[in-house]
Write a protein that holds these residues in place. Structure first.
Motif, mmCIF file in Angstrom:
data_model
loop_
_atom_site.group_PDB
_atom_site.id
_atom_site.type_symbol
_atom_site.label_atom_id
_atom_site.label_comp_id
_atom_site.label_asym_id
_atom_site.label_seq_id
_atom_site.Cartn_x
_atom_site.Cartn_y
_atom_site.Cartn_z
ATOM 1 N N GLY A 83 12.878 -16.854 36.461
ATOM 2 C CA GLY A 83 13.095 -15.788 37.648
ATOM 3 C C GLY A 83 14.615 -15.822 37.742
ATOM 4 N N PHE A 84 15.350 -15.954 36.647
ATOM 5 C CA PHE A 84 16.796 -15.756 36.844
ATOM 6 C C PHE A 84 16.927 -14.040 36.980
ATOM 7 C CE2 PHE A 84 20.958 -14.388 34.785
ATOM 8 C CZ PHE A 84 21.702 -15.286 35.412
ATOM 9 N N PRO A 85 18.023 -13.789 37.735
ATOM 10 C CA PRO A 85 18.081 -12.345 38.284
ATOM 11 C C PRO A 85 18.071 -11.407 36.952
ATOM 12 C CG PRO A 85 19.753 -13.608 39.381
ATOM 13 C CD PRO A 85 19.046 -14.324 38.492
ATOM 14 N N GLY A 86 17.114 -10.247 37.221
ATOM 15 C CA GLY A 86 17.033 -9.469 36.066
ATOM 16 C C GLY A 86 16.093 -9.980 35.070
ATOM 17 N N GLU A 87 15.527 -11.194 34.986
ATOM 18 C CA GLU A 87 14.673 -11.426 33.718
ATOM 19 C C GLU A 87 13.448 -10.719 33.887
ATOM 20 O OE1 GLU A 87 13.350 -15.939 32.647
ATOM 21 O OE2 GLU A 87 11.941 -15.173 34.174
ATOM 22 N N THR A 88 13.215 -9.971 32.956
ATOM 23 C CA THR A 88 11.856 -9.073 32.621
ATOM 24 C C THR A 88 10.680 -10.052 32.280
ATOM 25 O OG1 THR A 88 12.310 -8.617 30.656
ATOM 26 C CG2 THR A 88 13.225 -7.199 32.156
ATOM 27 N N GLU A 89 9.591 -9.255 32.455
ATOM 28 C CA GLU A 89 8.167 -10.261 32.021
ATOM 29 C C GLU A 89 8.299 -10.470 30.425
ATOM 30 O OE1 GLU A 89 6.207 -11.262 33.747
ATOM 31 O OE2 GLU A 89 4.622 -11.780 32.285
ATOM 32 N N ARG A 90 9.012 -9.424 29.871
ATOM 33 C CA ARG A 90 9.172 -9.741 28.347
ATOM 34 C C ARG A 90 10.205 -11.132 28.019
ATOM 35 N NH1 ARG A 90 9.940 -4.989 25.372
ATOM 36 N NH2 ARG A 90 11.212 -5.907 23.733
ATOM 37 N N GLU A 91 11.084 -11.105 28.917
ATOM 38 C CA GLU A 91 12.209 -11.991 28.746
ATOM 39 C C GLU A 91 11.519 -13.252 29.023
ATOM 40 O OE1 GLU A 91 15.794 -8.699 29.234
ATOM 41 O OE2 GLU A 91 15.094 -10.058 30.824
ATOM 42 N N PHE A 92 10.921 -13.199 30.065
ATOM 43 C CA PHE A 92 10.139 -14.762 30.712
ATOM 44 C C PHE A 92 9.223 -15.200 29.780
ATOM 45 C CE2 PHE A 92 6.138 -16.262 32.439
ATOM 46 C CZ PHE A 92 6.801 -17.624 32.788
ATOM 47 N N GLU A 93 8.498 -14.255 28.930
ATOM 48 C CA GLU A 93 7.653 -14.736 27.990
ATOM 49 C C GLU A 93 8.314 -15.356 26.752
ATOM 50 O OE1 GLU A 93 4.472 -15.135 27.587
ATOM 51 O OE2 GLU A 93 4.125 -14.444 29.835
ATOM 52 N N GLU A 94 9.519 -14.813 26.640
ATOM 53 C CA GLU A 94 10.315 -15.561 25.541
ATOM 54 C C GLU A 94 10.688 -17.002 25.715
ATOM 55 O OE1 GLU A 94 13.515 -13.380 23.401
ATOM 56 O OE2 GLU A 94 13.339 -11.925 24.989
ATOM 57 N N SER A 95 10.734 -17.273 26.948
ATOM 58 C CA SER A 95 10.788 -18.887 27.644
ATOM 59 C C SER A 95 9.384 -19.565 27.127
ATOM 60 C CB SER A 95 11.176 -18.797 29.001
ATOM 61 O OG SER A 95 12.463 -18.491 29.325
ATOM 62 N N VAL A 96 8.488 -18.829 27.498
ATOM 63 C CA VAL A 96 7.110 -19.447 27.064
ATOM 64 C C VAL A 96 6.888 -19.791 25.705
ATOM 65 C CG1 VAL A 96 4.754 -19.214 27.375
ATOM 66 C CG2 VAL A 96 6.275 -18.289 29.186
ATOM 67 N N SER A 97 7.371 -18.691 24.835
ATOM 68 C CA SER A 97 7.012 -18.970 23.337
ATOM 69 C C SER A 97 8.017 -20.041 23.005
ATOM 70 C CB SER A 97 7.311 -17.757 22.706
ATOM 71 O OG SER A 97 8.842 -17.273 22.765
ATOM 72 N N LEU A 98 9.568 -20.276 23.669
ATOM 73 C CA LEU A 98 10.197 -21.228 23.010
ATOM 74 C C LEU A 98 9.327 -22.631 23.555
ATOM 75 C CD1 LEU A 98 13.790 -21.324 22.637
ATOM 76 C CD2 LEU A 98 13.115 -22.981 24.396
ATOM 77 N N LEU A 99 8.775 -22.746 24.582
ATOM 78 C CA LEU A 99 8.298 -23.973 24.958
ATOM 79 C C LEU A 99 7.050 -24.420 23.774
ATOM 80 C CD1 LEU A 99 7.582 -23.997 28.802
ATOM 81 C CD2 LEU A 99 9.132 -24.909 27.626
ATOM 82 N N GLU A 100 6.654 -23.259 23.509
ATOM 83 C CA GLU A 100 5.367 -23.454 22.338
ATOM 84 C C GLU A 100 6.060 -23.742 21.082
ATOM 85 O OE1 GLU A 100 3.433 -19.836 23.350
ATOM 86 O OE2 GLU A 100 1.921 -20.873 24.632
ATOM 87 N N GLU A 101 7.117 -23.146 20.868
ATOM 88 C CA GLU A 101 7.650 -23.341 19.512
ATOM 89 C C GLU A 101 8.325 -24.748 19.325
ATOM 90 O OE1 GLU A 101 9.998 -19.988 18.544
ATOM 91 O OE2 GLU A 101 10.883 -20.985 16.492
ATOM 92 N N VAL A 102 9.032 -25.172 20.378
ATOM 93 C CA VAL A 102 9.834 -26.516 20.401
ATOM 94 C C VAL A 102 8.779 -27.363 20.541
ATOM 95 C CG1 VAL A 102 11.474 -27.962 21.311
ATOM 96 C CG2 VAL A 102 12.024 -25.426 20.885
ATOM 97 N N ARG A 103 7.961 -27.569 21.339
ATOM 98 C CA ARG A 103 6.882 -28.604 21.845
ATOM 99 C C ARG A 103 7.660 -29.906 22.324
ATOM 100 N NH1 ARG A 103 1.850 -27.650 21.097
ATOM 101 N NH2 ARG A 103 1.300 -29.864 21.211
#
Ligand code: SAH
Ligand code: SF4
Length: 429
Positions: free
Chosen positions: A298-318
């Protein structure tokens, strides 16, 4: 860092004849070492301070010393709002605190000790006396931070980056080890840039050198450090770590976000691809290493798509663990002034989502440890459960072990029998 500052103050105050007590409301002075990284941290302190009103009005004590980042930020306001606050001093004025407390106690004065600017440092030269755990201790290697991530208040309240003298660090670490400490954690907002601010003959002094010097102290069993910045985590650090020995294969590498746009606006100075490349280098050099991270949603201006990039990064790095937080606007930082703030409800939803994703990953990683044997330093009685000791693996996993109390402080082989996302259980082998 606050725990470490508290440990040094404990040393300084007991050295002046003060005695520590668990009975806070019965005490003459209570010391708060505060944090203001997020609004929630400040709110907790304000509500704690409020709890002292009745005791103050009835007995005129305890007086309170309010130290740390919040003291720097809220400064002179606090004694007006809470008259029982008698000493206020920011993190770079710790050296003035013992005298101020004595003065406030003996002469009834209110002492607000302002910072003398972001580079001035009035440090407290006193060996820390760890109380939370006598087997483990912290040593700060640098004060302040020069990174100015756009969301972060730390550089504003803790001032400019200032490395401590290496000889002083070694002296402090060796005296802790001589006193029985087995594990040391080196602390700094960005430990990787240690020594970069030295301009004199010590210019060759780097974090990797310091790490190997501390690691060679006789009697030290485990050495950790936090926090690393992805841009400054250079290969010489990995070289020292992969030499084995007492440096634990456990690294906190805060990523903060998975989207390049958000990372740029956060002023983090790396891209997602560069971060992932670093993770690859760490895993090549240290195959069994645990990697943890910090992530802001929820950093200012973070869109849903950009947020999902954080989720996918968690999944990628584990990651083994992620310290997640909803973005909290901090007055005076560039991100707080933006007019595209993410609504609180949305930030909360994103936080739940990343926590759910990470819990599944942490659960799977911990599950894979079941049935295997690890070296665990049994460092304290478990907070709950009779006859249980709590310890840590070298990768910093918490393990609960059924073991006799006299084993506290020793390193033992433990076979993991059960796990949750946050904790392991095991038996002595
Ligand atoms: N120097 C370290 C630690 C900084 S504070 C680092 O760079 O990682 C610890 C964590 O608090 C940060 O990593 C960040 O994830 C979080 N944090 C800092 N400012 C914040 C803010 N305004 N809102 C929410 N989380 C914040
Ligand atoms: Fe804050 Fe960034 Fe410094 Fe960490 S590196 S303390 S997040 S400004």
């Amino acid at each position: 860092m606050n725990a470490y500052d508290g440990d040094r103050l404990r040393g300084a105050m007991t050295g002046r004849g003060w005695r520590e007590t668990d009975d806070v409301f019965g005490s003459d002075f209570a010391i708060f070492v505060t944090c203001c990284i997020r609004d929630k941290a400040e709110q907790k302190v304000l509500s704690e301070l409020g709890r002292f009103r009745a005791s103050w009005e009835r007995k005129g004590r305890p007086r309170i010393a309010l130290l740390g980042c919040m003291a720097e930020r809220a400064g002179a306001e606090l004694p007006k709002r809470f008259p029982w606050v008698r000493v206020v001093a920011g993190p770079r004025r710790l050296g003035a605190v013992p005298d101020a407390i004595t003065d406030a106690y003996e002469n009834g004065r209110v002492r607000v000790i302002p910072s003398a600017g972001p580079r001035a440092l009035d440090d407290l030269y006193c060996a820390p006396v760890p109380n939370a755990n006598r087997h483990k201790a912290y040593v700060t290697i640098a004060h302040g931070c020069d990174q100015f991530c756009s969301y972060c208040i730390v550089p504003h309240v803790r001032g400019r980056f200032a490395s401590r003298d290496p000889d002083e660090i070694i002296r402090e670490a060796s005296s802790l080890v001589e006193g029985g400490v087995k594990e040391i954690t080196l602390l700094g907002q960005n430990v990787n840039t240690y020594g970069r601010d030295f301009v004199d003959g010590r210019s060759g002094c780097r974090f990797s050198n310091l790490l190997s010097d501390v690691a060679s102290l006789k009697g030290l069993r485990r050495l950790r450090f936090t926090t690393s910045h992805p841009v400054d985590f250079t290969d010489d650090i990995l070289d020292v770590m992969s030499g084995g020995g007492v440096i634990c294969p456990s690294i906190n590498l805060p990523v903060q976000a998975g989207s390049d746009k958000v990372l740029r606006e956060m002023n983090r100075r790396y891209t997602r691809a560069e971060y992932l490349a670093l993770i690859g280098r760490v895993r090549d050099a240290l195959p069994g290493a645990a990697i943890t991270t910090d992530l802001i949603v929820g950093f200012p201006g973070e869109t849903e798509r950009e947020f999902e990039e954080s989720v996918s990064l968690l999944e990628e790095v584990r990651f083994d663990l992620a310290h997640t937080a909803a973005y909290s606007p901090r007055e005076g930082t560039p991100a707080a002034a933006r007019d595209d703030q993410v609504p609180a409800g949305e930030k909360a939803r994103r936080l739940v989502r990343v926590n759910e994703v990470q819990a599944l990953i942490s659960r799977a990683i911990n599950k894979s440890m079941e049935g295997r044997t690890f070296e665990v330093m049994l460092d304290e009685a478990a907070p709950r459960g009779e006859g249980l000791l709590q310890g840590r693996t070298v990768t910093d996993k918490v393990v609960l072990v059924r073991a006799p109390g006299e084993m506290e402080g020793s390193i033992r082989g433990v076979r993991v029998t059960a796990s949750t996302p946050w904790c392991l259980e095991g038996d002595l082998t």
